[in-house]
Design a protein around this motif. Sequence first.
Motif, short mmCIF file in Angstrom:
data_model
loop_
_atom_site.label_atom_id
_atom_site.label_comp_id
_atom_site.label_asym_id
_atom_site.label_seq_id
_atom_site.Cartn_x
_atom_site.Cartn_y
_atom_site.Cartn_z
N ARG A 12 -21.69 -96.80 24.94
CA ARG A 12 -20.90 -95.59 25.20
C ARG A 12 -19.84 -95.78 26.29
O ARG A 12 -18.83 -95.11 26.29
CB ARG A 12 -21.84 -94.44 25.58
N LYS A 13 -20.07 -96.71 27.17
CA LYS A 13 -19.10 -96.91 28.25
C LYS A 13 -17.78 -97.49 27.73
O LYS A 13 -16.81 -97.56 28.47
CB LYS A 13 -19.68 -97.75 29.38
N ILE A 14 -17.71 -97.85 26.46
CA ILE A 14 -16.43 -98.28 25.89
C ILE A 14 -15.39 -97.17 26.01
O ILE A 14 -14.20 -97.41 26.08
CB ILE A 14 -16.57 -98.74 24.41
N ARG A 15 -15.87 -95.93 26.10
CA ARG A 15 -14.96 -94.79 26.24
C ARG A 15 -14.19 -94.84 27.56
O ARG A 15 -13.17 -94.17 27.71
CB ARG A 15 -15.73 -93.49 26.13
N ASP A 16 -14.65 -95.63 28.50
CA ASP A 16 -13.97 -95.78 29.79
C ASP A 16 -12.97 -96.94 29.78
O ASP A 16 -12.34 -97.21 30.80
CB ASP A 16 -14.99 -96.02 30.91
N SER A 17 -12.83 -97.61 28.66
CA SER A 17 -11.96 -98.78 28.60
C SER A 17 -10.61 -98.43 27.98
O SER A 17 -10.47 -97.44 27.25
CB SER A 17 -12.62 -99.90 27.78
N ALA A 18 -9.63 -99.28 28.24
CA ALA A 18 -8.28 -99.07 27.70
C ALA A 18 -8.27 -99.19 26.18
O ALA A 18 -7.52 -98.49 25.51
CB ALA A 18 -7.31 -100.08 28.32
N VAL A 19 -9.12 -100.05 25.64
CA VAL A 19 -9.13 -100.25 24.19
C VAL A 19 -9.56 -98.99 23.44
O VAL A 19 -9.11 -98.73 22.32
CB VAL A 19 -10.02 -101.47 23.82
N TRP A 20 -10.36 -98.16 24.06
CA TRP A 20 -10.83 -96.93 23.42
C TRP A 20 -9.67 -95.99 23.10
O TRP A 20 -9.69 -95.29 22.10
CB TRP A 20 -11.83 -96.22 24.33
N HIS A 21 -8.66 -95.99 23.92
CA HIS A 21 -7.55 -95.05 23.79
C HIS A 21 -6.45 -95.53 22.84
O HIS A 21 -5.45 -94.85 22.66
CB HIS A 21 -6.97 -94.74 25.17
N ASP A 22 -6.65 -96.69 22.23
CA ASP A 22 -5.70 -97.22 21.25
C ASP A 22 -6.48 -97.62 20.01
O ASP A 22 -7.10 -98.68 19.97
CB ASP A 22 -4.97 -98.43 21.83
N PRO A 23 -6.47 -96.77 18.97
CA PRO A 23 -7.30 -97.04 17.79
C PRO A 23 -6.95 -98.36 17.09
O PRO A 23 -7.82 -98.97 16.48
CB PRO A 23 -7.05 -95.85 16.87
N LEU A 24 -5.72 -98.82 17.20
CA LEU A 24 -5.36 -100.09 16.57
C LEU A 24 -6.00 -101.26 17.30
O LEU A 24 -6.51 -102.20 16.68
CB LEU A 24 -3.83 -100.23 16.51
N LYS A 25 -6.01 -101.21 18.63
CA LYS A 25 -6.66 -102.27 19.39
C LYS A 25 -8.19 -102.16 19.26
O LYS A 25 -8.89 -103.18 19.25
CB LYS A 25 -6.25 -102.21 20.86
N LEU A 26 -8.69 -100.95 19.14
CA LEU A 26 -10.13 -100.77 18.95
C LEU A 26 -10.57 -101.43 17.65
O LEU A 26 -11.63 -102.06 17.58
CB LEU A 26 -10.49 -99.29 18.95
N ARG A 27 -9.75 -101.31 16.60
CA ARG A 27 -10.05 -101.98 15.33
C ARG A 27 -10.15 -103.49 15.54
O ARG A 27 -11.08 -104.13 15.06
CB ARG A 27 -8.97 -101.66 14.30
N LEU A 28 -9.22 -104.07 16.28
CA LEU A 28 -9.25 -105.50 16.55
C LEU A 28 -10.50 -105.88 17.33
O LEU A 28 -11.17 -106.86 17.02
CB LEU A 28 -7.99 -105.94 17.30
N TRP A 29 -10.85 -105.10 18.34
CA TRP A 29 -12.04 -105.37 19.14
C TRP A 29 -13.29 -105.36 18.27
O TRP A 29 -14.14 -106.24 18.37
CB TRP A 29 -12.15 -104.36 20.28
N GLU A 30 -13.38 -104.40 17.39
CA GLU A 30 -14.56 -104.31 16.52
C GLU A 30 -14.60 -105.48 15.54
O GLU A 30 -15.68 -106.00 15.25
CB GLU A 30 -14.57 -102.97 15.79
N ILE A 31 -13.45 -105.93 15.07
CA ILE A 31 -13.42 -107.11 14.19
C ILE A 31 -13.94 -108.32 14.95
O ILE A 31 -14.75 -109.09 14.42
CB ILE A 31 -12.00 -107.35 13.64
N LEU A 32 -13.49 -108.50 16.18
CA LEU A 32 -13.96 -109.64 16.98
C LEU A 32 -15.47 -109.57 17.17
O LEU A 32 -16.16 -110.59 17.04
CB LEU A 32 -13.25 -109.68 18.33
N LEU A 33 -15.99 -108.39 17.48
CA LEU A 33 -17.44 -108.25 17.65
C LEU A 33 -18.19 -108.58 16.37
O LEU A 33 -19.21 -109.26 16.38
CB LEU A 33 -17.79 -106.83 18.09
N MET A 34 -17.67 -108.10 15.24
CA MET A 34 -18.36 -108.32 13.97
C MET A 34 -18.24 -109.76 13.47
O MET A 34 -19.13 -110.25 12.79
CB MET A 34 -17.84 -107.35 12.91
N LYS A 35 -17.16 -110.44 13.82
CA LYS A 35 -16.97 -111.82 13.37
C LYS A 35 -17.70 -112.84 14.25
O LYS A 35 -17.92 -113.97 13.84
CB LYS A 35 -15.48 -112.18 13.36
N ALA A 36 -18.06 -112.43 15.46
CA ALA A 36 -18.70 -113.37 16.38
C ALA A 36 -20.03 -113.84 15.81
O ALA A 36 -20.77 -113.08 15.17
CB ALA A 36 -18.92 -112.70 17.74
#
Length: 121
Positions: A12-36
């Motif tokens: 839940r603390k992802i909501r405090d990060s800069a990536v949370w406020h940009d849905p396009l970057k959030l998509r990239l972050w989630e891809i990185l997490l899922m591909k790891a």
Amino acid sequence: MATNRGYVKIYRKIRDSAVWHDPLKLRLWEILLMKANHSKDYNFQSGTRKQIQRGELMTGRFSLAREYNEGLSKRYQRHPDTIWRWVNEFKKSGMIQVRSYSEYSVVTITNWKKYQVDEDE
């Protein structure tokens, strides 16, 4: 390596990060997490042997952009250079580390073990 099984934890603390406020970057972050890599360490051979550990993935700007853009309307698709600029922003903010080689890069998710490894392990 990449499968459609399993899950990644999103804290839940992802909501405090800069990536949370940009849905396009959030998509990239989630891809990185899922591909790891989420299972055991393994060796990859491409000219020389590389060990890929849990929390790491092998990628490149073009393959990552291809995956990012898959299924998106043209409006939301991004150029490989933009995707890689975002990767470097993640690196500068301490979210990842990147080791680049001539044919690919190894991305390491910072704190992978802290957030993704089961407490039983």
